[in-house]
Every structure is written in structure tokens, then in C-alpha cells.
Design a protein around this motif. Structure first.
Motif, PDB file in Angstrom:
ATOM      1  N   ILE A  34       0.877  -1.174   0.000  1.00 21.38           N
ATOM      2  CA  ILE A  34       0.000   0.000   0.000  1.00 21.38           C
ATOM      3  C   ILE A  34       0.913   1.222   0.000  1.00 21.38           C
ATOM      4  CG2 ILE A  34      -1.592   1.372   1.407  1.00 21.38           C
ATOM      5  CD1 ILE A  34      -2.722  -1.233   2.502  1.00 21.38           C
ATOM      6  N   ARG A  35       0.584   2.196  -0.843  1.00 28.39           N
ATOM      7  CA  ARG A  35       1.353   3.438  -0.878  1.00 28.39           C
ATOM      8  C   ARG A  35       0.716   4.425   0.097  1.00 28.39           C
ATOM      9  NH1 ARG A  35       5.301   5.024  -3.966  1.00 28.39           N
ATOM     10  NH2 ARG A  35       4.923   3.411  -5.508  1.00 28.39           N
ATOM     11  N   GLY A  36       1.557   4.973   0.979  1.00 27.45           N
ATOM     12  CA  GLY A  36       1.087   5.918   1.989  1.00 27.45           C
ATOM     13  C   GLY A  36       0.631   7.234   1.393  1.00 27.45           C
ATOM     14  N   LYS A  37      -0.361   7.812   2.050  1.00 30.64           N
ATOM     15  CA  LYS A  37      -0.836   9.148   1.678  1.00 30.64           C
ATOM     16  C   LYS A  37      -0.885   9.997   2.945  1.00 30.64           C
ATOM     17  CE  LYS A  37      -4.925   6.650   0.741  1.00 30.64           C
ATOM     18  NZ  LYS A  37      -5.752   5.890   0.208  1.00 30.64           N
ATOM     19  N   ASN A  38      -0.880  11.291   2.761  1.00 30.72           N
ATOM     20  CA  ASN A  38      -0.927  12.203   3.893  1.00 30.72           C
ATOM     21  C   ASN A  38      -2.279  12.125   4.583  1.00 30.72           C
ATOM     22  OD1 ASN A  38       1.183  13.669   4.838  1.00 30.72           O
ATOM     23  ND2 ASN A  38       0.888  15.407   3.473  1.00 30.72           N
ATOM     24  N   PRO A  39      -2.304  11.888   5.897  1.00 32.43           N
ATOM     25  CA  PRO A  39      -3.591  11.928   6.583  1.00 32.43           C
ATOM     26  C   PRO A  39      -4.096  13.365   6.643  1.00 32.43           C
ATOM     27  CG  PRO A  39      -1.796  11.406   8.121  1.00 32.43           C
ATOM     28  CD  PRO A  39      -1.202  11.513   6.753  1.00 32.43           C
ATOM     29  N   PRO A  40      -5.403  13.537   6.573  1.00 29.09           N
ATOM     30  CA  PRO A  40      -5.944  14.890   6.769  1.00 29.09           C
ATOM     31  C   PRO A  40      -5.547  15.399   8.157  1.00 29.09           C
ATOM     32  CG  PRO A  40      -7.629  13.401   5.936  1.00 29.09           C
ATOM     33  CD  PRO A  40      -6.446  12.563   6.289  1.00 29.09           C
ATOM     34  N   PRO A  41      -5.432  16.706   8.324  1.00 29.27           N
ATOM     35  CA  PRO A  41      -5.012  17.264   9.620  1.00 29.27           C
ATOM     36  C   PRO A  41      -5.873  16.713  10.770  1.00 29.27           C
ATOM     37  CG  PRO A  41      -5.171  18.994   7.980  1.00 29.27           C
ATOM     38  CD  PRO A  41      -5.711  17.744   7.346  1.00 29.27           C
ATOM     39  N   GLY A  42      -5.187  16.253  11.819  1.00 27.50           N
ATOM     40  CA  GLY A  42      -5.871  15.754  13.014  1.00 27.50           C
ATOM     41  C   GLY A  42      -6.524  14.392  12.874  1.00 27.50           C
ATOM     42  N   GLN A  43      -6.298  13.700  11.754  1.00 27.01           N
ATOM     43  CA  GLN A  43      -6.987  12.434  11.515  1.00 27.01           C
ATOM     44  C   GLN A  43      -6.181  11.197  11.900  1.00 27.01           C
ATOM     45  OE1 GLN A  43     -10.327  11.993  10.322  1.00 27.01           O
ATOM     46  NE2 GLN A  43     -10.223  14.085  11.069  1.00 27.01           N
ATOM     47  N   CYS A  44      -4.915  11.344  12.244  1.00 25.87           N
ATOM     48  CA  CYS A  44      -4.111  10.190  12.660  1.00 25.87           C
ATOM     49  C   CYS A  44      -3.788  10.346  14.138  1.00 25.87           C
ATOM     50  CB  CYS A  44      -2.835  10.087  11.830  1.00 25.87           C
ATOM     51  SG  CYS A  44      -1.835   8.650  12.303  1.00 25.87           S
ATOM     52  N   ASN A  45      -4.320   9.449  14.960  1.00 28.90           N
ATOM     53  CA  ASN A  45      -4.122   9.489  16.401  1.00 28.90           C
ATOM     54  C   ASN A  45      -2.761   8.861  16.728  1.00 28.90           C
ATOM     55  OD1 ASN A  45      -4.199   9.059  19.180  1.00 28.90           O
ATOM     56  ND2 ASN A  45      -6.395   8.697  19.185  1.00 28.90           N
ATOM     57  N   THR A  46      -1.867   9.651  17.308  1.00 27.82           N
ATOM     58  CA  THR A  46      -0.520   9.163  17.620  1.00 27.82           C
ATOM     59  C   THR A  46      -0.374   8.745  19.089  1.00 27.82           C
ATOM     60  OG1 THR A  46       0.213  11.431  17.978  1.00 27.82           O
ATOM     61  CG2 THR A  46       0.584  10.484  15.776  1.00 27.82           C
ATOM     62  N   GLU A  47      -1.504   8.568  19.782  1.00 30.44           N
ATOM     63  CA  GLU A  47      -1.451   8.062  21.153  1.00 30.44           C
ATOM     64  C   GLU A  47      -0.655   6.749  21.153  1.00 30.44           C
ATOM     65  OE1 GLU A  47      -4.564   6.675  24.651  1.00 30.44           O
ATOM     66  OE2 GLU A  47      -5.267   6.771  22.598  1.00 30.44           O
ATOM     67  N   ASN A  48       0.043   6.474  22.230  1.00 31.69           N
ATOM     68  CA  ASN A  48       0.836   5.246  22.370  1.00 31.69           C
ATOM     69  C   ASN A  48       1.917   5.123  21.296  1.00 31.69           C
ATOM     70  OD1 ASN A  48      -0.718   4.396  24.607  1.00 31.69           O
ATOM     71  ND2 ASN A  48      -2.277   3.598  23.230  1.00 31.69           N
ATOM     72  N   ASP A 137     -10.358  -7.737  18.652  1.00 26.35           N
ATOM     73  CA  ASP A 137     -10.197  -6.978  17.407  1.00 26.35           C
ATOM     74  C   ASP A 137      -9.096  -7.590  16.541  1.00 26.35           C
ATOM     75  OD1 ASP A 137     -10.790  -4.948  15.612  1.00 26.35           O
ATOM     76  OD2 ASP A 137     -10.224  -3.324  16.957  1.00 26.35           O
ATOM     77  N   GLU A 138      -9.056  -7.112  15.311  1.00 33.03           N
ATOM     78  CA  GLU A 138      -8.027  -7.479  14.341  1.00 33.03           C
ATOM     79  C   GLU A 138      -7.047  -6.327  14.207  1.00 33.03           C
ATOM     80  OE1 GLU A 138      -7.735  -8.691   9.587  1.00 33.03           O
ATOM     81  OE2 GLU A 138      -9.587  -7.844  10.383  1.00 33.03           O
ATOM     82  N   CYS A 139      -5.775  -6.643  14.182  1.00 31.45           N
ATOM     83  CA  CYS A 139      -4.746  -5.674  13.824  1.00 31.45           C
ATOM     84  C   CYS A 139      -4.521  -5.912  12.330  1.00 31.45           C
ATOM     85  CB  CYS A 139      -3.489  -5.926  14.650  1.00 31.45           C
ATOM     86  SG  CYS A 139      -2.272  -4.613  14.545  1.00 31.45           S
ATOM     87  N   ASP A 140      -5.173  -5.126  11.500  1.00 33.33           N
ATOM     88  CA  ASP A 140      -5.281  -5.396  10.067  1.00 33.33           C
ATOM     89  C   ASP A 140      -3.932  -5.348   9.361  1.00 33.33           C
ATOM     90  OD1 ASP A 140      -6.110  -5.702   7.431  1.00 33.33           O
ATOM     91  OD2 ASP A 140      -7.844  -4.390   7.678  1.00 33.33           O
ATOM     92  N   SER A 141      -3.543  -6.485   8.820  1.00 32.53           N
ATOM     93  CA  SER A 141      -2.280  -6.601   8.077  1.00 32.53           C
ATOM     94  C   SER A 141      -2.495  -6.443   6.574  1.00 32.53           C
ATOM     95  CB  SER A 141      -1.642  -7.975   8.326  1.00 32.53           C
ATOM     96  OG  SER A 141      -1.492  -8.227   9.689  1.00 32.53           O
ATOM     97  N   THR A 142      -3.763  -6.303   6.155  1.00 31.11           N
ATOM     98  CA  THR A 142      -4.074  -6.260   4.723  1.00 31.11           C
ATOM     99  C   THR A 142      -4.374  -4.855   4.212  1.00 31.11           C
ATOM    100  OG1 THR A 142      -6.468  -6.589   5.020  1.00 31.11           O
ATOM    101  CG2 THR A 142      -5.086  -8.571   4.846  1.00 31.11           C
ATOM    102  N   MET A 143      -4.692  -3.939   5.115  1.00 34.73           N
ATOM    103  CA  MET A 143      -5.108  -2.589   4.711  1.00 34.73           C
ATOM    104  C   MET A 143      -4.516  -1.577   5.683  1.00 34.73           C
ATOM    105  SD  MET A 143      -7.822  -3.081   2.331  1.00 34.73           S
ATOM    106  CE  MET A 143      -8.733  -1.605   2.523  1.00 34.73           C
ATOM    107  N   GLY A 144      -4.573  -0.319   5.303  1.00 34.10           N
ATOM    108  CA  GLY A 144      -4.102   0.763   6.160  1.00 34.10           C
ATOM    109  C   GLY A 144      -4.050   2.064   5.390  1.00 34.10           C
ATOM    110  N   CYS A 145      -3.576   3.120   6.062  1.00 39.35           N
ATOM    111  CA  CYS A 145      -3.401   4.442   5.448  1.00 39.35           C
ATOM    112  C   CYS A 145      -4.710   5.029   4.943  1.00 39.35           C
ATOM    113  CB  CYS A 145      -2.353   4.385   4.328  1.00 39.35           C
ATOM    114  SG  CYS A 145      -0.716   3.882   4.870  1.00 39.35           S
ATOM    115  N   ASP A 146      -5.812   4.697   5.616  1.00 37.24           N
ATOM    116  CA  ASP A 146      -7.122   5.242   5.244  1.00 37.24           C
ATOM    117  C   ASP A 146      -7.901   5.569   6.517  1.00 37.24           C
ATOM    118  OD1 ASP A 146      -7.934   2.751   6.207  1.00 37.24           O
ATOM    119  OD2 ASP A 146      -8.381   1.947   4.237  1.00 37.24           O
ATOM    120  N   SER A 147      -9.071   6.197   6.347  1.00 36.83           N
ATOM    121  CA  SER A 147      -9.843   6.618   7.516  1.00 36.83           C
ATOM    122  C   SER A 147     -10.285   5.438   8.387  1.00 36.83           C
ATOM    123  CB  SER A 147     -11.055   7.455   7.088  1.00 36.83           C
ATOM    124  OG  SER A 147     -11.899   6.688   6.258  1.00 36.83           O
ATOM    125  N   ASP A 148     -10.594   4.294   7.779  1.00 31.51           N
ATOM    126  CA  ASP A 148     -11.006   3.119   8.558  1.00 31.51           C
ATOM    127  C   ASP A 148      -9.890   2.635   9.483  1.00 31.51           C
ATOM    128  OD1 ASP A 148     -13.479   3.105   7.389  1.00 31.51           O
ATOM    129  OD2 ASP A 148     -13.066   1.397   6.060  1.00 31.51           O
TER     130      ASP A 148
END
Length: 188
Positions: A34-48, A137-148
């Protein structure tokens, strides 16, 4: 007698080759990127200390995880399963949020096994201790870099993503929370 010893050695070597080939066949290989894209401002929680996807970076995806055994090696990571936490939305198994004070985990996609481990317990061994935790829960290894996925990269294929309660039960100092080699197993 020499002929019999030679045949035994040959048979033993043949067994080793078969075992090695079987283990090699069980290896989990990447399924894509998956190619990374910029998250919209404030949309990526960096807690932990969660990572956010980086523009243009290629992230490896997996549909599988390493084979499960009675002591499956994994990397323990920290996750919040609470509303507003870095885990994103409600847990996949029960569509609920869970307190960080409850021993709960998310497993990489292959180990999550299409929800077959949902709401079941696993034993986690690390730091000379063990804890029983519920898979929520699942730690999704198949998808990422999106709002979900809270604009976070896909999980590696060997992750047990754990609540603070799991880390506390293992007696790991808070300053060392984040990534630790552990073993896990299904409970009986």
C-alpha cells in the motif's frame, strides 16, 4: 552393518529435508503493498506512539501470519481500545469499545483468522510472567493508510496489539511499553 548404518543416515537426512521443506512451505509471504498518503489534519491518532502513514512510502501487506503453535512468537505492541483511543473505531468482534484496564488484544490478520478467535482468550507470555487476554479486534495486516485504519500503516503479520492492562499484568515498566518480543497461545 555398514550398509544398514548408511541407509539409516540417508533416511535421517531425508526426514530433515522433508521437515525443512514443510516449515518453508508454511512461511507467510507478503501479499502486496500500500502506498502511503498524507492523513488529513488531526486524523491520525498518535497516542501510544502510533505511526501515521507517510506520503509515498510503500507498506507491506499480509493475508497470513506465521504458523500458530503452543508457543507462537510475536511482537507485543500497545493499543487503546477505548473510544477516542489510537485503536480507531469499536472492536471488530463485538462492535464495542473496551477499557484500557481490561486485558484485551487485537491479533494480526492471519491469527485473527476471519473472526474465529473473536471473544476467545489467549495466554501471553513475556517478561517472565503470563496473562490471559480476550481477543476483541483485528490488527489489520491487509489494509491501512485510510480513515477506517486511522491513517496508520498496516500491521505487521506477527502482532499482538494489547491494552495497558496486559502490559501491567506482565510487569513491564511503562517506560518500556511499545514493542516487546513475547509468546502467545490459545487457551484450552
Amino acid at each position: 552393518m555398514k550398509k544398514q548404518a548408511g541407509s539409516s543416515v540417508f533416511l535421517l537426512l531425508l526426514c530433515f529435508v522433508y521437515i525443512f521443506a514443510s516449515v518453508e512451505a508454511q512461511t507467510c509471504r507478503p501479499s502486496g503493498t500500500i502506498r502511503g498518503k498524507n492523513p488529513p489534519p488531526g486524523q491520525c491518532n498518535t497516542e501510544n506512539d502510533s505511526d501515521c502513514c507517510k506520503v509515498g512510502k510503500l507498506y507491506t501487506t499480509y493475508k497470513c501470519s506465521p504458523p500458530v503453535s503452543s508457543r507462537t512468537k510475536a511482537t507485543l505492541t500497545l493499543n487503546s481500545f477505548q473510544a477516542g483511543g489510537d485503536g480507531g473505531g469499536p472492536s471488530e468482534c463485538d462492535n464495542q469499545y473496551h477499557s484500557d484496564d481490561d486485558p484485551v488484544v487485537a491479533l494480526s490478520t492471519g491469527w485473527f483468522n476471519d473472526k474465529k478467535r473473536c471473544l476467545k482468550y489467549v495466554n501471553i507470555y513475556g517478561n517472565g510472567k503470563s496473562v490471559r487476554a480476550k481477543v476483541v479486534d483485528e490488527c489489520d495486516s491487509t489494509m491501512g493508510c485510510d480513515s477506517d485504519h486511522d491513517y496508520q500503516p498496516p500491521c505487521p503479520n506477527n502482532i499482538v496489539d494489547a491494552s495497558k492492562a496486559v502490559w501491567k499484568a506482565l510487569g513491564v515498566p511503562e517506560s518500556n511499553w511499545g514493542g516487546m518480543d513475547i509468546y502467545w497461545s490459545d487457551t484450552d
